[in-house]
Design an enzyme around this catalytic site. Structure first.
Site, PDB file in Angstrom:
ATOM      1  N   ASP A 107      12.558 -65.813  59.742  1.00 33.96           N
ATOM      2  CA  ASP A 107      13.666 -66.009  58.797  1.00 33.96           C
ATOM      3  C   ASP A 107      13.720 -64.813  57.858  1.00 33.96           C
ATOM      4  O   ASP A 107      13.013 -63.818  58.072  1.00 33.96           O
ATOM      5  CB  ASP A 107      13.510 -67.338  58.025  1.00 33.96           C
ATOM      6  CG  ASP A 107      14.873 -67.938  57.664  1.00 33.96           C
ATOM      7  OD1 ASP A 107      15.667 -67.241  57.004  1.00 33.96           O
ATOM      8  OD2 ASP A 107      15.145 -69.092  58.039  1.00 33.96           O
ATOM      9  N   HIS A 123      19.688 -65.272  59.271  1.00 36.40           N
ATOM     10  CA  HIS A 123      18.312 -65.613  58.900  1.00 36.40           C
ATOM     11  C   HIS A 123      17.350 -64.618  59.552  1.00 36.40           C
ATOM     12  O   HIS A 123      16.293 -65.003  60.068  1.00 36.40           O
ATOM     13  CB  HIS A 123      17.962 -67.042  59.341  1.00 36.40           C
ATOM     14  CG  HIS A 123      18.657 -68.115  58.548  1.00 36.40           C
ATOM     15  ND1 HIS A 123      18.235 -68.509  57.302  1.00 36.40           N
ATOM     16  CD2 HIS A 123      19.758 -68.845  58.827  1.00 36.40           C
ATOM     17  CE1 HIS A 123      19.045 -69.468  56.850  1.00 36.40           C
ATOM     18  NE2 HIS A 123      19.986 -69.691  57.761  1.00 36.40           N
ATOM     19  N   GLU A 165      24.439 -70.707  60.119  1.00 36.29           N
ATOM     20  CA  GLU A 165      24.727 -70.088  58.819  1.00 36.29           C
ATOM     21  C   GLU A 165      24.871 -68.568  58.877  1.00 36.29           C
ATOM     22  O   GLU A 165      24.378 -67.859  58.001  1.00 36.29           O
ATOM     23  CB  GLU A 165      23.629 -70.466  57.806  1.00 36.29           C
ATOM     24  CG  GLU A 165      23.559 -71.961  57.575  1.00 36.29           C
ATOM     25  CD  GLU A 165      22.492 -72.364  56.559  1.00 36.29           C
ATOM     26  OE1 GLU A 165      22.844 -73.104  55.640  1.00 36.29           O
ATOM     27  OE2 GLU A 165      21.331 -71.935  56.687  1.00 36.29           O
TER      28      GLU A 165
HETATM   29  C1  ACM Z   1      19.838 -75.491  58.866  1.00 35.71           C
HETATM   30  O1  ACM Z   1      19.401 -76.342  58.094  1.00 35.71           O
HETATM   31  N1  ACM Z   1      20.388 -74.370  58.419  1.00 35.71           N
HETATM   32  C2  ACM Z   1      19.768 -75.684  60.305  1.00 35.71           C
END
Ligand code: ACM
Length: 541
Positions: free
Chosen positions: A205, A275, A341
């Site tokens: 991440d 991420h 995201e």
């Molecule tokens: C997530 O909680 N962004 C998968």
């Protein structure tokens, strides 16, 4: 007139149908997750030094695990015997491929005063039967130290048991706060007791890259040693500093082996295209603005590039190289590539990405995102693996082989299942164990939300909007322990249990037998087990 014998049978039948704890052992049987059927009989089987374990051929490894599990608390190691030597005072493990009503994970357990017999089609079923035997014994059997003055009684029962869903998972997040190996192994032990079979590890991440990749050593040389994790209000520069860390390939092999011995598959998650701060800091050329990034001090790189990959062909090749090593290490069928995201607004602002989009004949950033995921899907499929991604991978068109993890509610899962894709249900509403589980002012700092135990228990993984002939695509459920606010094993256990015990029952037990009052009654005894194991569970209200 009803004689005593037939009355007893009527009562037994009612007990089986209702699936509730009753009969002579009503108060002593409290198995979680609740078995498919239990018949309560009179009497006990008592394990003593003279008890023998009988298991032949492929069942032998499970017999060793049973002996290992009992030895610390009992203070003796049960001896093995061969079937012809011993009829009574024996625990028998039998593999029988003909047990057609059981899935590969199911088992039958017959306990009489003379013997305990566990039968299963496959070794994993025997293992699950052993977990049930451990829960039928006094809670102290789970102690790592010798326990004196206990009679090791197993109540006489007949159990037939198998899971409702094939994916019964939890997720942990060593990217945000590194999780030492020993903590992961202990976490797996507790999962096994609850018959979970999948552990997703969020390995990469913005805050860190946690897995050694031989081809790209800087991923861990640089990416595992980032200065800080998520900024919280009130944090100082010093308090934001966290120890880094990563798993060597040898660590990973040990972890995978340890989990496999407990019939738990590790699902590695390698996040892309967002991420990805840990990767971009290490190899700026896979980000959007390489030259700018290389000038920044590590602590300033955190937000640099806004942590989204530039999906150039070279970046695709880079991530596929990573996946190649990941596939070597993790033998399971599923590889999770994140996909959530992604701020594709950065691609929109980039002339280079706009030109790439045109060259690929794509109309917008959602399609570019989808194109990138499809490169990974094709690659994984070619290597006989399955791609799993968070439900954002539906936007811009779902990759043909993709399995969808539905986290932003149920809609992504409904859409994917109805389109014939496999789905794991992991909605924030019922499975985010990083959410508060009681009044925020009385709880340790959490990321937000509110997810009490009863709501987890009440989760129904198959939404009504999934067409009847598509419900088989709902593979199961997963609970998430995101790590932004969880930095110790004790806190992780506090957030996980007992909510994970409730989710274990959602994933395993038949829908028709779900009953929160029955769960709570069994849980009060089950918590004794967690206490003996040293699990720092949260006391239910
Ligand atoms: C997530 O909680 N962004 C998968």
């Amino acid at each position: 007139m009803i004689n005593k014998f037939s009355l007893k049978n009527v009562v037994r039948l009612l007990v089986i149908v209702a699936g509730t704890a009753a009969g002579s052992h009503g108060q002593t049987v409290s198995v979680i997750p609740k078995p498919v059927s239990i018949e309560y009989l009179d009497g006990f089987f008592t394990i003593t030094r003279s008890t023998r374990v009988i298991a032949e051929n492929d069942a032998a490894a499970e017999a060793s695990k049973l002996i290992d599990a009992l030895a610390p608390a009992m203070g003796f190691r049960l001896q093995r015997a061969i079937a012809s030597q011993r009829r009574d005072d024996a625990i028998k493990l039998e593999l029988n491929g003909q047990l057609s009503q059981l899935s590969d994970e199911g088992y039958e357990l017959d306990v009489s005063a003379e013997q305990v017999v566990i039968r299963a089609r496959r070794e994993g079923g025997l293992f699950h039967g052993i977990q049930t035997v451990l829960q039928l014994l006094p809670a102290t059997v789970l102690s790592k130290a010798r326990v004196e003055n206990v009679t090791w009684n197993v109540p006489c029962v007949k159990i037939v048991d198998y899971p409702r869903f094939q994916w019964r998972g939890l997720l942990v997040d060593p990217a945000r706060h590194f999780i030492p190996m020993e903590d992961l192994l202990r976490f797996i032990d507790t999962m096994a007791l609850h018959k979970f079979n999948s552990l997703q590890i969020h390995l990469t991440d913005d805050q860190g890259w946690r897995i050694e990749i031989r081809k790209y050593p800087k991923l861990t040389e640089t990416g595992a040693l980032m200065d800080f994790t998520t900024m919280r209000q009130g944090d100082t520069e010093a308090s934001r500093k966290r120890p880094g860390g990563y798993y060597t390939q040898e660590d990973v092999r040990r972890l995978v082996r340890y989990a496999a011995e407990r019939y738990i598959t590790i699902v590695p998650e390698i996040e892309m295209p967002a991420h990805t701060g840990g990767a971009i800091v290490s190899y700026p050329q896979i980000g959007l603005y390489p030259r700018k990034l290389s000038d920044l001090a590590p602590s300033q790189r955190w937000k640099a590039n806004e942590r989204v990959l530039a999906p150039r062909p070279e970046t695709v090749a880079f991530m596929q190289d990573v996946l190649l090593e990941v596939m070597e290490l993790f033998p399971g069928r599923y590889i999770h590539i994140g996909g959530d995201e992604a701020n594709t607004g950065h691609w929109k602002k980039s002339e280079e990405m706009q030109a790439l989009q045109q060259r690929l004949d794509l109309t917008d950033e959602a399609e570019l995102h989808s194109w990138f995921i499809k490169q990974m899907d094709t690659f994984l499929t070619r290597h006989s693996r399955r791609l799993v991604g968070w439900d954002e991978i539906l936007q811009g068109g779902l990759a043909p082989g993709a399995t969808v993890m539905s986290w932003r509610g149920e809609q992504g899962g409904i859409t994917a299942a109805n389109a014939g894709h496999d789905v794991v249900m992991a909605p924030t509403s019922h499975t985010y164990f990083d959410y508060y589980q009681g009044p925020a002012e009385q709880e340790p700092r959490a990321i937000g939300g509110n997810l009490p135990l009863e709501k987890v228990y009440g989760f129904e993984p198959v939404p009504e909007a999934v067409a009847a002939e598509k419900t088989r695509h709902i593979l199961g459920v997963q609970g998430q322990l995101w790590g932004e606010y969880i930095s110790t094993a004790e806190h992780r256990e506090y957030m996980a249990y007992p909510r994970a015990a409730a989710l274990a029952e959602v994933g395993w037990s038949p829908k028709a037998s779900k009953d929160y009052e029955s769960f709570l009654a069994r849980l009060s005894r089950h918590l004794d087990r967690l206490k003996v194991m040293g699990v720092n569970y949260r006391k239910p209200d």
